[in-house]
Design a protein around this motif. Structure first.
Motif: not given
Ligand SMILES: [Zn+2]
Ligand SMILES: [Zn+2]
Length: 214
Positions: A60, A62, A64-65, A137, A156
């Motif tokens: 996805h 986001h 942090d990924h 998410h 996530d």
């Molecule tokens: Zn996430």
């Protein structure tokens, strides 16, 4: 046979996976490398095992990924691949870094590879991942599933004992429940590798995770 290595990255303890097979080709999933030690661990694993990275996949959009996308692009020339419904998120990583992590992200971000949809399969080495779209998410969250090996990378969406939060922009509890029901249909023995936390299986989650149901 797949070799699955993970590196716990950045301030949110995100799992970056390096998945390789007998061809020595590898895919990098959710490259959250941020600190120098994260980047060194990734590079060392790839070098020590003489791997050739061929895809950079994101479950996805986001931040942090995806904190390591620029590093992977600069080092291995790979452009990030994400589901089409999360391309907007990936195109706004600096804004996400400010909003979610309260920090500036000044590195130029690499151009996106053509977006993924459920119609695609991810061919690499001697293996193939199918794409299961699992919104909830985020709109474009997806699971990379290798049926032959019984392995799923769930980002996530599904964690050991829990599911991802749905309170961020694009989140939906209704869609999350539909997506989790969909994942519940995978074989019990399917090994699940999440975006944060330890490995689990669909069978374990059906027995212990209140969100799963057949
Ligand atoms: Zn996430
Ligand atoms: Zn995450």
């Amino acid at each position: 046979m797949l070799n699955i290595h993970h590196i716990v990255c950045n301030m949110l303890q995100e799992n970056c996976y390096v998945v390789s097979d007998e061809t020595k080709e590898c895919v990098i999933i959710d490259c959250g490398v941020f600190f120098d030690k994260d980047k060194e661990a990734l590079k060392k694993y790839i070098t020590d095992n003489q791997l050739k990275p061929s895809r950079l996949l994101a479950t996805h959009g986001h931040v942090d990924h995806n904190l390591g996308n620029a590093f992977v692009y600069d080092t291995y020339g790979l452009q990030p691949e994400v589901h089409e419904d999360d391309s907007q998120l990936l195109e706004h990583l600096p804004e996400q870094a400010a909003y979610l992590l309260n920090m500036p992200l000044e590195e130029p971000q690499p151009p996106l590879a053509p977006c993924l949809t459920e119609a695609h399969t991810i061919q690499w080495g001697n293996h193939c991942f199918t794409i299961i779209h699992t919104p909830g998410h985020t709109e474009g969250s997806c699971v990379f599933y290798c049926a032959e090996e019984g392995i799923a990378f769930t980002g996530d969406t599904l964690f050991r004992g829990s599911v991802g939060r749905v309170d961020l922009p694009g989140g939906s509890m209704f869609k999350m429940m539909q997506s989790i029901r969909h994942l519940s249909q995978l074989p019990d023995t399917t090994r699940v590798f999440s975006g944060h936390g330890p490995e689990t299986t669909i069978g374990y989650e059906l027995a212990h995770n209140p969100y799963l149901d057949r």
